[in-house]
Design a protein around this motif. Structure first.
Motif, PDB file in Angstrom:
ATOM      1  N   PRO A 100       6.991  68.646  39.083  1.00  0.00           N
ATOM      2  CA  PRO A 100       8.264  67.998  39.473  1.00  0.00           C
ATOM      3  C   PRO A 100       8.128  67.135  40.732  1.00  0.00           C
ATOM      4  O   PRO A 100       8.844  66.140  40.876  1.00  0.00           O
ATOM      5  CB  PRO A 100       9.215  69.173  39.731  1.00  0.00           C
ATOM      6  CG  PRO A 100       8.415  70.404  39.674  1.00  0.00           C
ATOM      7  CD  PRO A 100       7.089  70.109  39.078  1.00  0.00           C
ATOM      8  N   LEU A 101       7.183  67.508  41.598  1.00  0.00           N
ATOM      9  CA  LEU A 101       6.977  66.712  42.819  1.00  0.00           C
ATOM     10  C   LEU A 101       6.314  65.378  42.475  1.00  0.00           C
ATOM     11  O   LEU A 101       6.677  64.333  43.004  1.00  0.00           O
ATOM     12  CB  LEU A 101       6.099  67.489  43.811  1.00  0.00           C
ATOM     13  CG  LEU A 101       6.689  68.814  44.309  1.00  0.00           C
ATOM     14  CD1 LEU A 101       5.645  69.600  45.085  1.00  0.00           C
ATOM     15  CD2 LEU A 101       7.913  68.549  45.174  1.00  0.00           C
ATOM     16  N   ARG A 102       5.337  65.440  41.576  1.00  0.00           N
ATOM     17  CA  ARG A 102       4.669  64.208  41.131  1.00  0.00           C
ATOM     18  C   ARG A 102       5.697  63.279  40.475  1.00  0.00           C
ATOM     19  O   ARG A 102       5.705  62.083  40.713  1.00  0.00           O
ATOM     20  CB  ARG A 102       3.572  64.532  40.124  1.00  0.00           C
ATOM     21  CG  ARG A 102       2.520  65.468  40.666  1.00  0.00           C
ATOM     22  CD  ARG A 102       1.161  64.771  40.771  1.00  0.00           C
ATOM     23  NE  ARG A 102       0.103  65.697  41.125  1.00  0.00           N
ATOM     24  CZ  ARG A 102      -0.522  65.707  42.300  1.00  0.00           C
ATOM     25  NH1 ARG A 102      -0.189  64.842  43.254  1.00  0.00           N
ATOM     26  NH2 ARG A 102      -1.475  66.572  42.536  1.00  0.00           N
ATOM     27  N   LEU A 103       6.546  63.889  39.655  1.00  0.00           N
ATOM     28  CA  LEU A 103       7.575  63.117  38.961  1.00  0.00           C
ATOM     29  C   LEU A 103       8.491  62.412  39.964  1.00  0.00           C
ATOM     30  O   LEU A 103       8.952  61.300  39.746  1.00  0.00           O
ATOM     31  CB  LEU A 103       8.399  64.075  38.104  1.00  0.00           C
ATOM     32  CG  LEU A 103       8.962  63.590  36.788  1.00  0.00           C
ATOM     33  CD1 LEU A 103       7.859  63.068  35.888  1.00  0.00           C
ATOM     34  CD2 LEU A 103       9.686  64.744  36.094  1.00  0.00           C
ATOM     35  N   ALA A 104       8.758  63.096  41.087  1.00  0.00           N
ATOM     36  CA  ALA A 104       9.642  62.541  42.102  1.00  0.00           C
ATOM     37  C   ALA A 104       8.902  61.588  43.033  1.00  0.00           C
ATOM     38  O   ALA A 104       9.484  61.058  43.985  1.00  0.00           O
ATOM     39  CB  ALA A 104      10.291  63.676  42.903  1.00  0.00           C
ATOM     40  N   GLY A 105       7.600  61.390  42.788  1.00  0.00           N
ATOM     41  CA  GLY A 105       6.834  60.426  43.580  1.00  0.00           C
ATOM     42  C   GLY A 105       6.401  60.929  44.943  1.00  0.00           C
ATOM     43  O   GLY A 105       6.163  60.129  45.860  1.00  0.00           O
ATOM     44  N   ALA A 106       6.244  62.246  45.101  1.00  0.00           N
ATOM     45  CA  ALA A 106       5.818  62.799  46.393  1.00  0.00           C
ATOM     46  C   ALA A 106       4.369  62.416  46.685  1.00  0.00           C
ATOM     47  O   ALA A 106       3.569  62.215  45.763  1.00  0.00           O
ATOM     48  CB  ALA A 106       5.952  64.318  46.366  1.00  0.00           C
TER      49      ALA A 106
END
Ligand code: ADP
Ligand code: ADP
Length: 226
Positions: A100-106
């Motif tokens: 989910p963090l990757r998806l949010a562009g973290a």
């Protein structure tokens, strides 16, 4: 302020009797609320309306003080933990939690910090390079929760997460979920048809029958006054 306020929530499918009929419940910040009742009583429908997977026919859903009736699921900042955990079999534990963090562009460093913090809390730090297929049911459940906590979600929502497990594992997982919920202090709404689960897990239990809220009480109150 309540974390989740359900105000006179109604769900009508077609023209039968309402699946959810004028239900009002305030879920306190950090509370573990159970929705319990027999199959067809409306508990999944109510949970899906909290998440935003189902439109509300009437009433208001308020999350973190904000009315969310018309907000898409992704804009509600909630984490749903599904029955089958919905883990990605080809990704490592690390990448499953990071997803989910990757998806949010973290950034990579932010991902790394959050995944490592979460996996420490969940006692998964020794298993970060493994794939879900090689994990026990309990470990898989923790990966699913890890994915939920890295997002700093407003609340956890569970829909019968243990119903596919055998009795022994179910008992262990129940204890584990209760322990983690208290440790994380995150507001949780948990759907089950299992009375034992309801009476052992929840701070409060909401009993639904044919879409109507019959009782809303602590397990102790329910035990003394069934
Ligand atoms: P529970 O989770 O307690 O088993 P549900 O919320 O799934 O109950 O269902 C409540 C009622 O609403 C049931 O009568 C069910 O058949 C009906 N229902 C659920 N989903 C739909 C749907 N998509 N369309 C029509 N009726 C539905
Ligand atoms: P569960 O009891 O595990 O929630 P259900 O069999 O009640 O599973 O529901 C599975 C799916 O079927 C849900 O997405 C629900 O919305 C849908 N559903 C349930 N009842 C009906 C119905 N009467 N008409 C149409 N869809 C339904």
């Amino acid at each position: 302020m309540a974390a989740i306020e359900m105000k006179n929530i109604v769900k009508q499918y077609g023209d039968g009797f309402p699946a959810v009929n004028d239900v009002s419940i305030d879920v306190a910040d950090g509370e573990f609320l159970i929705l319990v009742g027999p199959s067809g009583c409306g508990k999944s429908t109510l949970l899906r309306m909290i998440v935003g997977l189902e439109d509300i026919t009437d009433g208001d859903m308020i999350i973190g003080g904000k009315k969310v009736n018309d907000l898409a699921p992704r804009d509600r900042n909630l984490s749903m933990v599904f029955q089958n955990y919905a883990l990605y079999p080809h990704l490592t534990v690390y990448e499953n939690i990071a997803f989910p963090l990757r998806l949010a562009g973290a950034s990579d460093s932010e991902v790394d910090k959050k995944v490592r913090d979460a996996s420490k809390t969940l006692e998964l730090d020794e298993h970060l390079e493994r794939k879900p297929g090689n994990l026990s049911g309990g470990q898989r459940q923790r990966v699913a929760m890890g994915r939920a906590i890295v997002r700093d979600a407003e609340a956890f929502l569970f829909d019968e997460p243990l119903s596919n497990l055998d009795a022994k594992l179910r008992g262990q997982m129940r204890t584990e979920i209760a322990r983690l919920q208290k440790r994380l202090g995150i507001t949780t709404v948990y759907v089950t048809h299992d009375q034992t689960e309801a009476m052992t897990l929840g701070d409060r239990v909401a009993v639904l029958k044919r879409g109507v809220l019959q009782q809303l009480a602590t397990p102790r109150e329910l035990y003394e006054n069934p």
